[in-house]
Design a protein around this motif. Structure first.
Motif, short mmCIF file in Angstrom:
data_model
loop_
_atom_site.label_atom_id
_atom_site.label_comp_id
_atom_site.label_asym_id
_atom_site.label_seq_id
_atom_site.Cartn_x
_atom_site.Cartn_y
_atom_site.Cartn_z
N ASP A 119 0.86 -1.95 -1.92
CA ASP A 119 -0.21 -1.01 -1.61
C ASP A 119 -0.13 -0.59 -0.15
N GLN A 120 -0.10 0.71 0.09
CA GLN A 120 -0.14 1.24 1.47
C GLN A 120 0.93 0.60 2.36
N THR A 121 2.18 0.60 1.89
CA THR A 121 3.18 -0.10 2.70
C THR A 121 4.38 0.80 3.01
N GLU A 122 4.09 1.95 3.58
CA GLU A 122 5.17 2.72 4.20
C GLU A 122 5.52 2.08 5.54
N LEU A 123 4.51 1.38 6.10
CA LEU A 123 4.69 0.72 7.40
C LEU A 123 4.20 -0.72 7.32
N ASN A 143 1.01 -4.77 2.44
CA ASN A 143 0.39 -4.68 1.12
C ASN A 143 -1.13 -4.51 1.21
N GLY A 144 -1.58 -3.88 2.30
CA GLY A 144 -3.01 -3.68 2.50
C GLY A 144 -3.75 -4.93 2.90
N VAL A 145 -3.02 -6.00 3.21
CA VAL A 145 -3.62 -7.30 3.58
C VAL A 145 -3.21 -7.66 5.01
N THR A 146 -4.17 -8.10 5.80
CA THR A 146 -3.89 -8.55 7.17
C THR A 146 -4.06 -10.06 7.24
#
Length: 210
Positions: A119-123, A143-146
């Protein structure tokens, strides 16, 4: 004769006024240039030779697979009078498209079947925090996780070296790991016939300041 002298006097005065304005303009431009020119910090992380190497593992025998990310951008901080200050609190982003393993087929699979499933991992992005002279952590977003990723480091004059191991599942990326293992099923089989992709990735990051 008086008219000629009068005309010459007017011309001379006008020339002086124009010259003064030109000099004043040049002086203003020079002053503005001096104001806008900022002194560069002694240590700039973006300008350093930065290498981001990783080692993943496959098969039950835990065979290493090495690679790197060829691009990193410092998005905040990263400039100071000392190397340690430049690294501390520096924020960064790494495009996953810059993954490189010397195998184009493998690179494609990692981008599509691993990062592409997340998820949301272009960067990959994060922030480096140095706690003391040998330990620190990165607030790493994937993966949208910090999550906090502790690391050990050394700093020898202009050379910074960081070592750590991350568990992919800590970033809730089990689906991505399973997807990659399916795409590489036969290539990740060992002598026991079991196809396995480990959730551990070792990281080694080196920055050599110029």
């Amino acid at each position: 004769m008086k008219k000629i002298i009068y005309s010459l006097a007017i011309c001379f005065t006008a020339f002086q006024i124009i010259s003064c304005k030109s000099e004043a303009k040049k002086e203003t431009e020079t002053t503005n240039q001096e104001v806008t020119t900022e002194k560069k910090a002694a240590f700039v992380l973006q300008d350093a030779d930065n290498s981001i190497n990783w080692t993943a593992y496959k098969t039950s025998e835990k065979v290493p697979v090495k690679g790197e990310f060829q691009k990193v951008t410092i998005t905040a901080g990263g400039e100071a009078s000392t190397a340690k200050e430049a690294i501390h609190n520096a924020e960064f982003s790494i495009p996953v498209s810059s993954v490189f393993t010397k195998d184009t087929s493998r690179d494609f699979k990692i981008r599509k079947f691993f990062f592409g499933v997340m998820d949301q991992t272009e960067l990959l992005s994060g922030k480096l925090v140095l706690e003391n002279d040998s330990l620190g952590y990165a607030n790493l977003t994937m993966n949208g996780v910090t999550k906090k990723l502790p690391f050990k480091y050394t700093l020898n004059e202009k050379t910074f070296n960081l070592n750590t191991t991350m568990k992919i599942t800590d970033w809730q990326a089990e689906e991505a790991l399973s997807s990659l293992n399916t795409a590489c099923k036969d290539l990740h089989k060992g002598a026991d016939g079991v196809s396995k992709t480990w959730d551990e990735v070792a990281l080694n990051i080196t920055s050599v300041f110029k």
